[in-house]
Design an enzyme around this catalytic site. Structure first.
Site, mmCIF file in Angstrom:
data_model
loop_
_atom_site.group_PDB
_atom_site.id
_atom_site.type_symbol
_atom_site.label_atom_id
_atom_site.label_comp_id
_atom_site.label_asym_id
_atom_site.label_seq_id
_atom_site.Cartn_x
_atom_site.Cartn_y
_atom_site.Cartn_z
ATOM 1 N N TRP A 172 17.894 90.075 88.825
ATOM 2 C CA TRP A 172 18.014 90.343 90.249
ATOM 3 C C TRP A 172 18.783 89.226 90.948
ATOM 4 C CZ3 TRP A 172 12.648 92.383 92.319
ATOM 5 C CH2 TRP A 172 12.379 93.601 91.697
ATOM 6 N N GLU A 188 5.211 97.452 111.495
ATOM 7 C CA GLU A 188 3.923 97.956 111.002
ATOM 8 C C GLU A 188 2.870 96.861 110.923
ATOM 9 O OE1 GLU A 188 6.864 98.650 109.822
ATOM 10 O OE2 GLU A 188 7.028 100.699 109.073
ATOM 11 N N THR A 243 9.453 102.668 114.403
ATOM 12 C CA THR A 243 10.165 101.804 113.459
ATOM 13 C C THR A 243 11.649 102.140 113.511
ATOM 14 O OG1 THR A 243 9.923 103.410 111.704
ATOM 15 C CG2 THR A 243 8.252 101.696 111.833
ATOM 16 N N LYS A 256 21.019 94.373 91.120
ATOM 17 C CA LYS A 256 20.594 94.137 89.743
ATOM 18 C C LYS A 256 21.827 93.978 88.872
ATOM 19 C CE LYS A 256 16.221 95.172 87.901
ATOM 20 N NZ LYS A 256 15.282 96.106 87.389
HETATM 21 P P1 AMP Z 1 11.188 95.619 111.837
HETATM 22 O O1 AMP Z 1 10.029 96.447 111.513
HETATM 23 O O2 AMP Z 1 12.324 96.380 112.430
HETATM 24 O O3 AMP Z 1 10.828 94.427 112.641
HETATM 25 O O4 AMP Z 1 11.779 95.084 110.462
HETATM 26 C C1 AMP Z 1 10.963 94.439 109.536
HETATM 27 C C2 AMP Z 1 11.807 93.976 108.379
HETATM 28 O O5 AMP Z 1 12.707 92.933 108.792
HETATM 29 C C3 AMP Z 1 11.004 93.341 107.267
HETATM 30 O O6 AMP Z 1 10.408 94.300 106.438
HETATM 31 C C4 AMP Z 1 12.065 92.506 106.569
HETATM 32 O O7 AMP Z 1 12.866 93.292 105.701
HETATM 33 C C5 AMP Z 1 12.934 92.038 107.712
HETATM 34 N N1 AMP Z 1 12.546 90.676 108.107
HETATM 35 C C6 AMP Z 1 11.761 90.308 109.141
HETATM 36 N N2 AMP Z 1 11.667 88.960 109.206
HETATM 37 C C7 AMP Z 1 12.401 88.468 108.181
HETATM 38 C C8 AMP Z 1 12.692 87.162 107.682
HETATM 39 N N3 AMP Z 1 12.243 86.061 108.284
HETATM 40 N N4 AMP Z 1 13.461 87.059 106.578
HETATM 41 C C9 AMP Z 1 13.946 88.156 105.950
HETATM 42 N N5 AMP Z 1 13.722 89.410 106.374
HETATM 43 C C10 AMP Z 1 12.956 89.573 107.467
#
Ligand code: AMP
Length: 542
Positions: A444, A331, A186, A439
């Site tokens: 929010w 994940e 990650t 906040k």
């Molecule tokens: P990663 O594990 O690096 O792919 O990141 C995942 C995170 O990216 C998610 O938990 C979100 O916070 C963000 N994310 C992924 N897709 C979107 C989306 N379409 N809109 C907003 N946030 C997103």
């Protein structure tokens, strides 16, 4: 009981066997690091993946040993996807945009035995190899005559001489479908990275679900361009879903600039593309001034961060391309939700349809989701109440590799760290990462909403909204903005641009113009770093 169906493990090797048999002549086209285009078929992928499996046996790699890659999207990477996992080893795709210290840390933590890399990453491998004692073999993904002399890297050989020396027959082993097939660390912004370990079962089920019409809608008639990297969550599983359907694959290699991506889409008659918003921004910026149009592109999946409305509109209205907004995470293999409308939405006016398209979409079968309040109780699906988003399902992480970080689940649910609303039709809207929520006076404010309005301004290239301390309201939003080259906008003009687009109290208190917004290794804005950069900033009226 008599009369049951056959029990056959869901294995990644079965995907490429299927593609070879039923779509053997479907094409795989790759722009190579060398700049030229390489083309061959699923039949060739299958042949060469078997050679890879033989080559790994030749290195005496044990079952479940890790084989790492530092590679762009391309045909050799695809062969490794199938050869490594198919033979029972674990494909560990490393993000080359990480800092060399992180790469060395990750390779050691994963105990990688082999590292296969594109020649673009030779300097990176030269910088880290001495710190990676578990790696016994280095394979440069190139022809034998391109192998660099005196690289200083021990046991280095070219991929072509390594696999070329092998037999193409190999019987894929049959084993438990819950065996690990690949892994991805990650891109966590705090602490050491943790790895999600995907299984043959989770990857195959995810590939099935991803191909469904209301999900990525992938078919044998598509030519797919995954711009989303194969080093990040298996390119959203597209290499698997494409084999499962027989879709043509078009790989961009390292050339991700707008011009190269546009030319590839046109030359290879791409119907379908997938990537993060920043890549599509580069493409649109290239196309607009030149008045270019697409001849074949129909759909594009955009995810990884929130897709701004201005981008959805530009694709739809200027280019006739449907945007499928998707949400997921490392994940989750990664797909969680994808936004397509339901029948009942057909009659809605365009403005109402647009409000739905902006959401991150509906859960696909295989993903259960819920939002919970601070007391841990589930919140209603009314499209208004915000809550912490939890998920579970057969392709959601149960625990991280080596049990790092302890048990991540809460009553069997994985806390995503995202905050959002779910409406009565089951459409999820992400408002923030929980640590980015602002906040103000107990209410929010969604930083994504504030950013979406700013990037709709013609002079704004990128915008990041963060909260800053305020004596009366606890926190107020400000927006950091990168201007488009050669274009101008003042603070007051941009603040006036918010009028009528959002509630007054959600309008940021200030605009800070910056040269760049710090980005992480997967192209997401690093707000932690932005906050550090702006730590001496004071609100004008506070
Ligand atoms: P990663 O594990 O690096 O792919 O990141 C995942 C995170 O990216 C998610 O938990 C979100 O916070 C963000 N994310 C992924 N897709 C979107 C989306 N379409 N809109 C907003 N946030 C997103």
């Amino acid at each position: 009981m008599l009369g049951l169906m056959q029990s056959q493990p869901l294995l990644i090797s079965s995907l490429i066997e299927f593609a070879e048999r039923h779509h053997g002549d479907a094409e795989i086209v790759s722009r190579r690091v060398e700049g030229d285009l390489h083309r061959y078929t699923y039949k060739d992928v299958a042949h060469r993946a078997r050679r890879v499996a033989n080559a790994l046996d030749g290195l005496k790699l044990a079952f479940s040993d890790r084989v790492a890659t530092l590679a762009w999207n391309g045909y050799r990477h695809l062969e490794l996807y199938y050869g490594v996992s198919g033979s029972g080893r674990v494909l560990h795709t490393i993000n080359p945009r990480l800092h060399p210290d992180q790469i060395a840390w990750i390779a050691n933590h994963a105990e990688d035995q082999v590292l296969c890399f594109d020649l673009s990453f030779l300097p990176l491998v030269q910088a880290v190899h001495a710190r990676c004692p578990t790696i016994k073999h280095y394979i440069a993904l190139c022809d034998s005559d391109k192998l660099p002399a005196d690289s200083g890297i021990p046991n280095l050989q070219s991929y072509e001489s390594w696999v070329g020396a092998q037999a193409a027959d190999y019987a894929w082993p049959v084993f438990d479908e819950n065996t690990a097939s690949s892994m991805c660390y990650t891109s966590g912004t705090t602490g050491n990275p943790k790895a999600a370990l995907y299984s043959h079962r989770s990857s195959t089920l995810h590939a099935y679900a991803a191909a469904l019409p209301d999900v990525m809608c992938i078919s044998a008639r598509d030519a797919i361009l995954p711009v989303v990297p194969m080093f990040h969550v298996n390119a959203w599983g597209i290499p698997y879903s494409a084999a499962l359907t027989g879709a043509k694959l078009v790989f961009p290699g390292p050339a991700l600039d707008g011009k190269s991506v546009y030319e590839l889409i046109e030359a290879e008659k791409v119907t379908y593309a997938a990537g993060v918003p920043t890549v599509w921004q580069m493409l649109l910026t290239h196309m607009k001034p030149a008045g270019l149009k697409f001849s074949t592109l129909r759909r594009t999946v955009i995810g990884g961060s929130a897709c701004p409305p201005a981008m959805i509109n530009a694709f739809r209205e200027d280019y006739g391309v449907e945007v499928l907004h998707a949400w997921g995470m490392t994940e989750m293999s990664p797909l969680g939700t994808l936004c397509t409308l339901k029948n009942k939405h057909d009659a809605l006016p365009d403005t109402e349809k647009m409000k739905i398209r902006l959401k991150q979409g509906r859960a696909l079968y295989g993903v259960d989701m819920k939002i919970v309040g601070p007391d841990g109780k589930e919140l209603p699906w009314d499209g208004k109440v915000f809550g912490d988003l939890y998920v579970k399902g057969p392709w959601v992480v149960r625990e991280y590799f080596k049990g790092e970080g302890g048990d991540p689940l809460v009553d069997g649910w994985f806390p995503t760290g995202d905050v959002g609303t779910i409406d009565p039709d089951g459409y999820l809207q992400i408002t923030d990462r929980s640590k980015d929520v602002i906040k103000s006076g107990g209410e929010w404010i969604s930083s994504i909403d504030v950013e979406n309005i700013a990037v709709a301004h013609p002079a704004v290239a990128m915008a990041a909204c963060i909260g800053v301390a305020h004596p009366k309201w606890d926190e107020r939003p400000i927006i950091a903005v990168v201007k488009k080259p050669g274009m101008d906008v003042t603070r007051d003009e941009l603040l006036r641009f918010y009028d009528g687009k959002t509630a007054k109290w959600q309008i940021p208190d200030d605009v800070v113009f910056v040269d760049a917004i710090p980005l992480g290794a997967t192209g997401k804005m690093l707000k932690t770093r932005l906050r550090e950069q702006l730590k001496d900033y004071k609100l004008p009226q506070a």
